[in-house]
Design a protein around this motif. Structure first.
Motif, PDB file in Angstrom:
ATOM      1  N   ARG A   1       0.856  -1.180   0.000  1.00 29.46           N
ATOM      2  CA  ARG A   1       0.000   0.000   0.000  1.00 29.46           C
ATOM      3  C   ARG A   1       0.891   1.229   0.000  1.00 29.46           C
ATOM      4  O   ARG A   1       1.735   1.399   0.870  1.00 29.46           O
ATOM      5  CB  ARG A   1      -0.927  -0.010   1.219  1.00 29.46           C
ATOM      6  CG  ARG A   1      -1.888  -1.191   1.218  1.00 29.46           C
ATOM      7  CD  ARG A   1      -2.891  -1.118   2.346  1.00 29.46           C
ATOM      8  NE  ARG A   1      -3.749  -2.304   2.315  1.00 29.46           N
ATOM      9  CZ  ARG A   1      -3.918  -3.133   3.346  1.00 29.46           C
ATOM     10  NH1 ARG A   1      -3.293  -2.886   4.491  1.00 29.46           N
ATOM     11  NH2 ARG A   1      -4.714  -4.179   3.235  1.00 29.46           N
TER      12      ARG A   1
ATOM     13  N   GLY B   1       0.383   5.079  -0.142  1.00 30.07           N
ATOM     14  CA  GLY B   1      -0.594   6.168  -0.122  1.00 30.07           C
ATOM     15  C   GLY B   1      -1.980   5.610  -0.381  1.00 30.07           C
ATOM     16  O   GLY B   1      -2.448   4.704   0.305  1.00 30.07           O
ATOM     17  N   ARG B   2      -2.630   6.084  -1.441  1.00 28.93           N
ATOM     18  CA  ARG B   2      -3.960   5.606  -1.789  1.00 28.93           C
ATOM     19  C   ARG B   2      -3.938   4.403  -2.711  1.00 28.93           C
ATOM     20  O   ARG B   2      -4.970   3.813  -2.997  1.00 28.93           O
ATOM     21  CB  ARG B   2      -4.750   6.739  -2.469  1.00 28.93           C
ATOM     22  CG  ARG B   2      -5.009   7.937  -1.569  1.00 28.93           C
ATOM     23  CD  ARG B   2      -5.809   8.993  -2.326  1.00 28.93           C
ATOM     24  NE  ARG B   2      -6.084  10.146  -1.481  1.00 28.93           N
ATOM     25  CZ  ARG B   2      -6.738  11.240  -1.905  1.00 28.93           C
ATOM     26  NH1 ARG B   2      -7.173  11.281  -3.161  1.00 28.93           N
ATOM     27  NH2 ARG B   2      -6.941  12.243  -1.084  1.00 28.93           N
ATOM     28  N   GLU B   3      -2.770   4.038  -3.205  1.00 31.86           N
ATOM     29  CA  GLU B   3      -2.666   2.939  -4.153  1.00 31.86           C
ATOM     30  C   GLU B   3      -2.340   1.627  -3.449  1.00 31.86           C
ATOM     31  O   GLU B   3      -1.714   1.617  -2.386  1.00 31.86           O
ATOM     32  CB  GLU B   3      -1.596   3.243  -5.199  1.00 31.86           C
ATOM     33  CG  GLU B   3      -1.880   4.473  -6.042  1.00 31.86           C
ATOM     34  CD  GLU B   3      -0.782   4.717  -7.062  1.00 31.86           C
ATOM     35  OE1 GLU B   3      -0.364   3.745  -7.724  1.00 31.86           O
ATOM     36  OE2 GLU B   3      -0.335   5.865  -7.182  1.00 31.86           O
ATOM     37  N   GLU B   4      -2.753   0.535  -4.061  1.00 28.39           N
ATOM     38  CA  GLU B   4      -2.435  -0.796  -3.554  1.00 28.39           C
ATOM     39  C   GLU B   4      -2.097  -1.696  -4.737  1.00 28.39           C
ATOM     40  O   GLU B   4      -2.729  -1.625  -5.795  1.00 28.39           O
ATOM     41  CB  GLU B   4      -3.611  -1.381  -2.769  1.00 28.39           C
ATOM     42  CG  GLU B   4      -3.342  -2.792  -2.242  1.00 28.39           C
ATOM     43  CD  GLU B   4      -4.475  -3.330  -1.382  1.00 28.39           C
ATOM     44  OE1 GLU B   4      -4.785  -2.674  -0.362  1.00 28.39           O
ATOM     45  OE2 GLU B   4      -5.044  -4.388  -1.744  1.00 28.39           O
TER      46      GLU B   4
END
Length: 327
Positions: free
Chosen positions: A92, A94-97
């Motif tokens: 993960r 930040g906002r990305e995975e």
């Protein structure tokens, strides 16, 4: 831990293995500042093994870990590229995975807090100096350094993901292999260049989607001459095109354009030709009876593979380096 006494002084190489969970915890924590480790499950019997070599601008490790765990990391200063051999990893950013299983690869970017969730896994990790990659991007694309960034954790295609996986395994084998080639700073520099070029090819970045046109007047020949002099004086050292441009006080993009206009080549290509010429002089002065070899001379001048050196030498001089050595 087993230190390799034959490795060059600038290289840190070791192997570590344990069947104690607490010792594995300590080793993992030592790798990153600000790391929080939360074990999720431990195999019975447990084992942990790590092969690591720190060569300065590039660090490579192979890790076998018999437990599930979650890592929380402070923002990285260096790029971390992971190739999964076995197990599964979730990152993960930040906002990305992004998720990766056997055969997959991930890029963990700098400047962002990260969470890694790993099932019992076997991984190749390549940690790469971010400046090295930026310099390679500037040299290859002309992008301004402050505009360069990687834009995703996953590769541009499955094929390029496999390319990075193969590159990671090759780099690890190279840097954990015989110590003699690693005594040359130029070999380490070439290994970092290889990693940077492969990362630029495999993962999406801003230079792939932006048009970079050099908006400068035609640079006079003076800076080119100064750059040529600098290259010929320092070609035995691990210099980069960005350092060459800084030495003559022009931007890397301007110098690259000027080299193409006045010499029909690039600063990087000219640098490698200067090294090839240096290797030629060493071959002429060498004596096989003293134990001089083509491989040792190739490594001295930064060639990772003697076969690639032989190909470049033959193209430039019309004969094999072995013929020159024994003439």
């Amino acid at each position: 831990m087993q230190q390799n006494p034959d490795t060059a002084a600038s290289i840190i190489q070791h192997e570590f293995s344990t069947d104690e969970v607490s010792q594995a915890h300590d080793v993992i924590r030592q790798r990153c500042a600000g790391l929080t480790l939360r074990p999720q499950g431990v195999a019975t019997p447990f084992s942990f093994r790590e092969e690591l070599i720190d060569a300065g601008p590039v660090l490579t490790s192979r890790v076998w870990c018999g437990m599930d765990y979650e890592l929380q990391l402070e923002p990285l200063r260096d790029l971390l590229l992971v190739a999964v051999v076995n197990g599964r990893t979730v990152v993960r950013d930040g906002r990305e995975e992004a998720q990766a299983g056997p055969g997959d690869v991930l890029l963990q970017r700098t400047g962002r807090p990260l969470t890694n969730i790993c099932d019992r896994s076997e991984l190749y990790n390549i940690s790469l100096d971010a400046r090295t990659v930026t310099e390679a991007a500037v040299d290859k694309t002309g992008i301004a350094p402050h505009l360069f960034r990687f834009e995703a954790m996953t590769p541009v295609s499955d094929e390029m993901g496999q390319f990075w996986h193969d590159t990671a395994t090759h780099l690890h084998r190279l840097l954990t292999g015989p110590a003699e080639p690693l005594r040359s700073p130029l070999v380490i520099h070439a290994a970092a260049d290889l990693a940077a070029a492969a990362a630029l090819a495999a993962f999406p970045h801003s230079a792939m989607t932006m048009t970079h046109r050099l908006r400068v007047g035609q640079l006079p020949v003076g800076p080119v001459r100064r750059a040529v002099s600098f290259i010929e004086t320092h070609c035995r050292e691990a210099i980069t095109p960005m350092q060459i441009a800084e030495a003559v006080r022009v931007t890397p993009r301007a110098l690259r354009m000027a080299f193409r206009r006045h010499l029909g080549t690039t600063p990087r290509a000219y640098l490698w030709r200067a090294r090839l010429d240096g290797a030629h002089q060493d071959l002429l002065a060498a004596d096989p009876a003293r134990g001089d070899t083509v491989a040792a001379i190739a490594h001295r001048w930064g060639y990772l593979r003697p076969s690639r050196f032989a190909s470049a030498y033959r193209a430039a001089h019309g004969r094999s380096p072995s013929d020159t050595l024994h003439s």
